[in-house]
Design a protein around this motif. Structure first.
Motif, mmCIF file in Angstrom:
data_model
loop_
_atom_site.group_PDB
_atom_site.id
_atom_site.type_symbol
_atom_site.label_atom_id
_atom_site.label_comp_id
_atom_site.label_asym_id
_atom_site.label_seq_id
_atom_site.Cartn_x
_atom_site.Cartn_y
_atom_site.Cartn_z
ATOM 1 N N UNK A 111 -4.243 -1.686 -10.660
ATOM 2 C CA UNK A 111 -4.677 -0.261 -10.437
ATOM 3 C C UNK A 111 -4.938 -0.052 -8.889
ATOM 4 N N UNK A 112 -5.043 1.325 -8.580
ATOM 5 C CA UNK A 112 -5.666 1.656 -7.119
ATOM 6 C C UNK A 112 -6.254 3.043 -7.476
ATOM 7 N N UNK A 113 -7.247 3.466 -6.662
ATOM 8 C CA UNK A 113 -7.638 4.746 -6.374
ATOM 9 C C UNK A 113 -6.922 6.030 -6.006
ATOM 10 N N UNK A 114 -6.576 6.900 -6.416
ATOM 11 C CA UNK A 114 -5.932 8.168 -5.920
ATOM 12 C C UNK A 114 -6.698 9.428 -5.896
ATOM 13 N N UNK A 115 -6.855 10.143 -4.697
ATOM 14 C CA UNK A 115 -7.585 11.106 -4.621
ATOM 15 C C UNK A 115 -6.758 12.203 -3.719
ATOM 16 N N UNK A 116 -6.952 13.430 -4.156
ATOM 17 C CA UNK A 116 -6.257 14.572 -3.381
ATOM 18 C C UNK A 116 -7.411 15.308 -2.358
ATOM 19 N N UNK A 117 -7.087 15.185 -0.930
ATOM 20 C CA UNK A 117 -8.173 15.490 -0.118
ATOM 21 C C UNK A 117 -7.562 16.468 0.889
ATOM 22 N N UNK A 157 -1.124 3.167 -11.124
ATOM 23 C CA UNK A 157 -1.113 1.736 -11.775
ATOM 24 C C UNK A 157 0.267 1.238 -11.649
ATOM 25 N N UNK A 158 0.660 0.069 -11.594
ATOM 26 C CA UNK A 158 1.882 -0.514 -11.565
ATOM 27 C C UNK A 158 1.958 -1.754 -12.287
ATOM 28 N N UNK A 174 6.975 2.384 -6.298
ATOM 29 C CA UNK A 174 7.364 2.501 -4.962
ATOM 30 C C UNK A 174 8.326 1.030 -4.547
ATOM 31 N N UNK A 175 9.416 1.263 -4.062
ATOM 32 C CA UNK A 175 10.134 -0.162 -3.639
ATOM 33 C C UNK A 175 10.420 -0.166 -2.248
ATOM 34 N N UNK A 177 -5.727 0.471 -1.586
ATOM 35 C CA UNK A 177 -4.887 -0.628 -1.878
ATOM 36 C C UNK A 177 -4.646 -1.191 -3.273
ATOM 37 N N UNK A 178 -3.627 -1.537 -3.611
ATOM 38 C CA UNK A 178 -3.508 -2.242 -5.016
ATOM 39 C C UNK A 178 -4.695 -3.292 -5.179
#
Length: 335
Positions: A128-134, A154-155, A52-53, A113-114
């Motif tokens: 890293x950050x947490x990612x969920x589909x809800x 992750x970035x 993401x930029x 958030x990161x």
């Protein structure tokens, strides 16, 4: 990818960028005119990753709309066309509740958030950050349930150049020194200097500002059960001609209490012989033979006389010492 609050960019700024368009959200109303939204992000591909930029990187492209009007269906309502009759017919009463189906619930990607910590203390790393589909019912779904491209979890991050950073390095622990009961094991602990060229070992005082990890610690694989313990041997009862020495032997449990569980066949000895060598007579330096034929005096058994005992002092003293040893041996054999 932006660095220094977006004021300066690195190589990634010159990579191709594009708008990433998410799915439309659920319409804000179940009937009639409403609004729906979608997420539009500017992204660049870097090192096999999508980052993401800032939206300024996509300003040369037309930005897709993020809101739109929507209408699922025309709103309907009950209308009464006649006045009340004298008496109501319950069979003709309209229903006030009915089932409905608006289709599948909307799904969205949710992410934290990161993280603030980079995986590398210096140089390039990852955060890293947490990612969920809800769904809108906040119930978890498989990650592929959202349909659109999954946001990155992750970035790349950079903690600065690795210039002469020092740290303690520890090797693996060795095996416990005891098969049972209390023992100890060790590991190597060295001071390392980390730079862009790699790692190098430096003297321990270079890491004196850091807490040094333990190089040895106690260990216990299993309990031993009762075992024989003994003290050191005492001094020998005699310095020559055979004596004895002793030590104390005890059977102790794991908690160091007296026990009867030890194998008597394995009990160490509590007494043993010592100093078997013959005693060396302490002869006075002035005790010397004055004649060359003192052996004749010994053979003639003349050492019992004071004159010969003095004239042949060395020879007579050796004979007296030998006779004393023989008498002690006879006494021990009789006892």
């Amino acid at each position: 990818m932006l660095f220094n609050n977006g004021s300066t960019c690195l190589l990634v700024c010159f990579l191709p960028s594009s708008w990433d368009i998410g799915e439309w959200s659920e319409c804000s109303t179940t009937c009639g005119l409403g609004m729906q939204h979608r997420q539009v992000l500017c992204r660049q591909n870097y090192a096999n990753r999508t980052l993401n930029v800032h939206t300024s990187r996509c300003e040369h492209l037309e930005r897709p709309e993020i809101t739109s009007s929507c209408q699922l269906k025309i709103c309907s309502e009950w209308q009464v066309r006649s006045e009340w009759s004298a008496e109501c017919n319950m069979n003709l009463r309209p229903f006030d509740v009915e089932n409905c189906d608006m289709g599948s619930c909307a799904k969205s990607w949710f992410y934290t958030e990161w993280g603030n910590r980079c995986s590398a203390e210096c140089g390039m790393g990852l955060r890293t950050r947490g990612v969920l589909c809800l769904t809108n019912h906040v119930s978890g779904l498989p990650l592929e349930g959202c349909g659109s491209e999954r946001p990155q979890n992750s970035q790349v991050c950079n903690s600065g150049a690795c210039e002469n950073r020092i740290e303690w390095f520890t090797g693996p622990w060795s095996q416990c020194s005891a098969e049972c009961g209390a023992g100890s094991h060790q590991r190597a602990v060295v001071c390392l200097m980390k730079s862009e060229e790699g790692h190098s070992v430096v003297p321990p005082y270079e890491c004196s500002s850091l807490d040094r990890p333990l190089g040895q610690q106690s260990c216990t694989l299993k309990a031993c059960g009762a075992k024989w313990f003994h003290t050191d041997w005492s001094a020998c009862s005699k310095t020559c001609e055979g004596g004895f020495r002793v030590r104390e032997v005890r059977c102790l449990s794991d908690d160091s209490l007296p026990s009867d569980a030890c194998d008597q066949k394995l009990k160490p000895g509590g007494r043993e012989d010592c100093s078997p060598e013959p005693c060396t007579p302490n002869i006075d330096e002035n005790c010397r033979d004055k004649y060359f034929n003192c052996n004749v005096v010994v053979q003639a058994r003349l050492c019992v006389y004071d004159y010969y005992k003095t004239s042949c002092c060395a020879s007579c003293s050796r004979v007296a010492q030998k006779q004393s040893v023989q008498r002690q041996s006879v006494q021990r054999s009789r006892s």
